[in-house]
Enzyme design. Sequence first.
Site, PDB file in Angstrom:
ATOM      1  N   CYS A  84       0.842  -1.205   0.000  1.00 39.52           N
ATOM      2  CA  CYS A  84       0.000   0.000   0.000  1.00 39.52           C
ATOM      3  C   CYS A  84       0.876   1.254   0.000  1.00 39.52           C
ATOM      4  CB  CYS A  84      -0.972  -0.054   1.181  1.00 39.52           C
ATOM      5  SG  CYS A  84      -2.322   1.126   1.047  1.00 39.52           S
ATOM      6  N   HIS A 205      -3.490  -5.684   1.296  1.00 40.41           N
ATOM      7  CA  HIS A 205      -2.684  -5.883   2.511  1.00 40.41           C
ATOM      8  C   HIS A 205      -2.573  -7.348   2.928  1.00 40.41           C
ATOM      9  CE1 HIS A 205      -2.316  -1.636   3.908  1.00 40.41           C
ATOM     10  NE2 HIS A 205      -3.316  -1.479   3.057  1.00 40.41           N
ATOM     11  N   GLU A 207      -0.657  -8.584   5.082  1.00 39.92           N
ATOM     12  CA  GLU A 207      -0.419  -8.695   6.532  1.00 39.92           C
ATOM     13  C   GLU A 207      -1.713  -8.667   7.339  1.00 39.92           C
ATOM     14  OE1 GLU A 207      -0.422  -6.008   4.854  1.00 39.92           O
ATOM     15  OE2 GLU A 207      -0.537  -4.183   6.051  1.00 39.92           O
TER      16      GLU A 207
END
Lengths: 242, 82
Positions: A84, A205, A207
């Site tokens: 991002c 994302h 994560e």
Amino acid sequence: MKFGVVQFPGSCDERDAVHAASLVGEAELLWHADPDLKGSDAVIVPGGFSYGDYLRAGAIARFAPVMESVIAFARHGGLVLGICNGFQVLCEARLLPGALLPNAGLRFVCRQVDLEVANGSTAFTRACSSGGADSAGSGAQAQHLSIPAKHACGRYYADSDTLSAMTEAGQVVLRYAPHENFNGSVADIAGVCNEQGNVFGMMPHPEHAVDALTGSIDGLAIFQSMRMAAEGATTAAESARA
Amino acid sequence: MRARVLIRPKAGILDPQGQAVERALPALGFDGVEHVHVGRLVELDVGDAGQLDGMCQRLLANPLIEEYEVQLLDGQTGTPSP
């Protein structure tokens, strides 16, 4: 293996990145003002709004002291993942081709997106093609990842010459699945790597997708791939020395 | 030396801000509006105007997606207008 996760003023996903990376290796934060990468085997530039994203997303962060080291690390073949805002920073640093523009709809969008792995043999996606019930024996079938995206400035752009060279070279790594391209990215691009294949940026994302409790564990494959690549590189270096 | 840098989205790149403004103006009764583009303005005092191009290339603009135009404002100081 050890992941270094950069922390700028205005980063907000660095702790999730440390958590995700710590599921496959060690992970430590790297403060933006300190050029020391602390012996990291791979670097993650996380999401957020570094330096307030003033001027353009990633434009100021790209000149942070830690980034000089990250750029040198990348030029020597080190693995660098930008997520991002990290993707925006890596584009501004010219470690990745192209740029990220405001979403076509001008709105901040936060949603789960379906991604297609367009190149499953990179250092960041090689774990995607293995496993998965529907991928067995169907080489033509693209592997899909369900990962959240949340940004206002994620419309990937590269000029047409750059784009065809990238496509040819397998640098288009992730694409939004049909009808999932909510930000207007050219050629549905969600993630790209550099020519050498050691620097990778993606808008969604991974994560945030490492625990079934939050809906998907598909993001883990990105971190597992990096571990496989880093260990493979170590093994190759060791056998070269032997 | 006072300088003004005008930064615009490159021609051919979708400019949703410009489009939004272009749609909003007729809604207010302003007709005949076309080709609206929204960019950015940076004003600065510089010791050496020869450095402005480098500043634009490296920081003020992203030449991959933006065009920039430098204007030197002769005879003006950097004192903000009241």
